[in-house]
Design an enzyme around this catalytic site. Structure first.
Site, mmCIF file in Angstrom:
data_model
loop_
_atom_site.group_PDB
_atom_site.id
_atom_site.type_symbol
_atom_site.label_atom_id
_atom_site.label_comp_id
_atom_site.label_asym_id
_atom_site.label_seq_id
_atom_site.Cartn_x
_atom_site.Cartn_y
_atom_site.Cartn_z
ATOM 1 N N GLU A 123 0.719 -1.315 -0.034
ATOM 2 C CA GLU A 123 0.270 0.128 0.068
ATOM 3 C C GLU A 123 0.757 1.280 0.054
ATOM 4 O O GLU A 123 0.421 2.400 0.366
ATOM 5 C CB GLU A 123 -0.953 0.052 1.193
ATOM 6 N N ASP A 214 -1.324 -3.110 -9.608
ATOM 7 C CA ASP A 214 -2.021 -4.404 -9.378
ATOM 8 C C ASP A 214 -1.982 -4.909 -10.469
ATOM 9 O O ASP A 214 -2.571 -4.543 -11.575
ATOM 10 C CB ASP A 214 -3.364 -3.880 -8.792
#
Length: 655
Positions: A123, A214
């Site tokens: 993150e 991602d």
């Protein structure tokens, strides 16, 4: 001729506890086709991070994928980038655990033939003190967002080179991810990506553009499978970017062998820009969005964005007390079980980040993700000798009481209604009290007017651009809790109160016991008592809790100085997920539930007949595909009229 170095990376991850069918779909729609197409383009190079959770699943279920990955590593097409094995936010776990997590994934990378020196920062949650840990773990470079650098005062045109950063005399290289590339790839036509890369071309041979994001964007995000594979976006992209003379595809390690970082910078605590919105408390997040939109209206956002800062990732522990409690239980167990090898894996698994926060994905609102964290916490805790104890486990300055035997862990907050906030079964590795409160989120209002921001653009929408409207049938059922959800929460209602008003949080609480401070005494069990006011009449509530082999029992005594026209209610919020309940009023002495795919079978037994209010506790949260309206648990409230003195016995029993 002017050229631009281009590093292309992906991050593949599935949360701990995710459903098998979700893993299978992600594999078939994203992970497998991506790697197979990469094999077709020998001049294309990709930096790949795969979380340990996904690695374990792939090794067990898709060994061919691991074989293909090994082959691409041998050919020099793939560089393995590591992180914490179970995808923790490194800044949120102890240093010793960080090292262990990183070593585990480095060992796996060596097994497939790569000595990993780079780290994907989960993150992208950066803290300066991470530098020392990363260097100790043998990490030479880390990948973060360009937003981190802009927050440190660098301008956009300075963000096409890596830099050094230092803490305590230790130095590491930091690569900035280009945010514009994150929004172009793979959502816009390849032409637009190539044009942007060409616009960055320079005579400076060391200039580099980094995309690392991602892997699920390539097939799993809404509408991307058709766009990326069936319509050929990925093949066209690999073909053109690997054959374009102005674009030099390379890996992080290749770049660092050839060039030195630009200089020294000091990055503040930060994550990506969207996180600074999500991590704020809801009311402040709403103001943050309004501020950003106002700057955009005035055409000032891009110029002044660097000075627009919201919250930090750890704010989620303030925003969601349930996440804070889960996190602090993990820290407690990490400390107590540091030298217990058989318990360590459970602690490390419980550090997986997904269930501790919420942004555009479900996160903490997904019961199966929290259940996986609790399962591992309970399995770890089971390695400790069972004993009663008093400590401030969640660092709020107030003590909790632990009651424990060989089968159960009960944690009571005397300062918060004398209620149970953890009821963990060691046999089933479930926490019956794992019910998150219904909260207003800032996007609940935004959803009424938003539409797809990308409707006039070529390509497909990123999940950040998909507009959402709350369905009317859900909107009319929305309710927001005034208090945290627990077990043995003591209510006083008007004699004519209704289930509908109660479940929709429109009722009037006559007492001050729900969040009130109870006195307590610990012996073989726990005795709690409180004197409060109900309709200006003094009322005493006493409850004696004992942990049993199959659950717990409680004896209540409620005394009022005068007769009052009111109802006393004992609320138990139980983490029932797989039985879809409806609001219902019952009369009886027993509630029996079989949550077959959740917490299992249990019953609540009373010593005398009661009116029982039952309703599902449902939350509304945004997700990548729209809205999730999820049953977090079921509220069972045992109700008796108050007639001077009430004596109640209740037994919660695991069946």
């Amino acid at each position: 001729m002017p050229r631009i170095n281009f590093i292309f990376g992906i991050h593949n991850h599935q949360p701990l506890g995710n459903f098998g069918w979700v893993m299978e779909e992600a594999y078939e729609k994203a992970y497998r086709p991506f790697l197979e197409i990469l094999e077709e383009y020998p001049n294309m190079k990709v930096a790949i991070h795969i979380s340990g959770i996904l690695v374990e699943w792939l090794e067990e279920n898709k060994p061919d994928y691991i074989d293909l990955l090994k082959s691409l590593v041998r050919k020099g097409q793939v560089e393995i980038v590591v992180a914490g094995f179970y995808e923790p936010v490194l800044a949120a776990i102890p240093k010793e655990d960080r090292l262990e997590q990183i070593y585990l994934l480095k060992e796996w990378a060596k097994k497939i033939g790569y000595d990993a020196k780079g780290l994907w920062l989960t993150e992208r949650v950066w803290q300066p003190e991470l530098v020392k840990t990363l260097r100790e773990a043998g990490i030479e470079y880390v990948v973060v967002d360009d937003y981190h650098f802009m927050s440190a005062g660098l301008s956009k045109d300075q963000l096409f080179w890596p830099y050094y950063t230092e803490d305590g005399g230790e130095v590491i290289t930091v690569f900035p991810i280009d945010e514009k590339l994150r929004y172009l790839i793979p959502f816009r036509p390849v032409d637009k990506v190539i044009s942007y890369l060409h616009s960055l071309a320079s005579e400076d041979e060391s200039k580099v553009a980094v995309f690392h994001d991602d892997g699920e964007k390539f097939g799993i995000w809404p509408m991307t499978y058709e766009w990326v594979y069936e319509k050929g976006w990925l093949r066209e992209f690999f073909d053109r970017v690997s054959s374009d003379e102005a674009i030099n595809i390379m890996l992080y390690s290749e770049y660092l062998q050839k060039f030195k970082p630009k200089g020294l910078v000091y990055l503040p605590i930060a994550s990506y820009f969207e996180m600074s919105e999500w991590s704020l408390p809801a009311q402040q997040a709403k103001l943050f969005v309004e501020f950003v939109e106002k700057l955009k209206e005035l055409n000032m956002f891009e110029r002044y964005r660097v000075f627009v800062r919201g919250g930090i990732w750890k704010n989620f522990f303030y925003k969601y007390p349930e996440a804070n409690y889960m996190h602090k239980r993990m820290l407690m167990l990490s400390r107590l079980l540091r030298d217990n090898p058989s318990a360590r894996r459970f602690v490390l698994r419980a550090q997986c980040n997904d269930a501790y926060w919420h942004g555009v994905f479900g996160g903490i609102y997904l019961p199966h993700l929290r259940r996986a964290i609790w399962s591992n916490l309970i399995k770890a805790h089971s390695h400790l000798e069972p004993k009663n104890k008093i400590l401030d486990v969640d660092f709020d300055g107030r003590e909790e009481v632990f009651l424990e035997n060989d089968n159960f862990i009960i944690v009571v907050k005397p300062h918060y209604g004398g209620s149970i906030f953890e009821l963990s079964s060691k046999r089933r590795a479930v926490n019956y009290a794992d019910v998150i409160a219904r909260r207003w989120e800032h996007y609940h209002n935004l959803g009424e007017s938003e539409s797809d921001d990308n409707e006039n653009q070529e390509g497909v929408s990123s999940i950040h651009e998909i507009g959402k409207r709350i369905p009317e049938d859900i909107r009319k059922e929305l309710a927001y809790d005034r208090y945290r959800r627990g077990i043995l929460q003591d209510h006083f209602f008007s004699a004519n109160e209704t289930l509908d008003r109660y479940r929709l949080a429109k009722y009037w609480e006559l007492g001050d016991f729900i969040e009130g401070v109870y006195n307590y005494e610990v012996g073989n069990g726990l005795v709690l008592w409180r004197r409060g006011k109900v309709l200006n009449v003094t009322v005493d509530v006493k409850k004696s809790i004992e942990v049993r082999e199959d659950g717990f029992s409680v004896r209540y005594t409620v005394l009022s100085e005068e007769d009052i026209e009111a109802l006393f209610g004992i609320e138990l919020n139980i983490a029932v997920h797989s039985i879809k309940e409806s609001p219902e009023e019952l009369i009886g002495k027993r509630i029996k539930v079989n949550d077959k795919y959740g917490v299992g079978e249990f019953e609540i037994v009373l010593n005398k007949k009661a009116r029982i209010w039952k309703y599902p506790v449902k939350t509304l949260s945004q997700s990548e595909a729209g809205w999730d309206y999820i049953q977090q648990g079921v509220s069972y409230t045992i109700i008796y009229p108050i007639n001077g003195r009430l004596d109640i016995e209740l037994y919660f029993r695991e069946l």
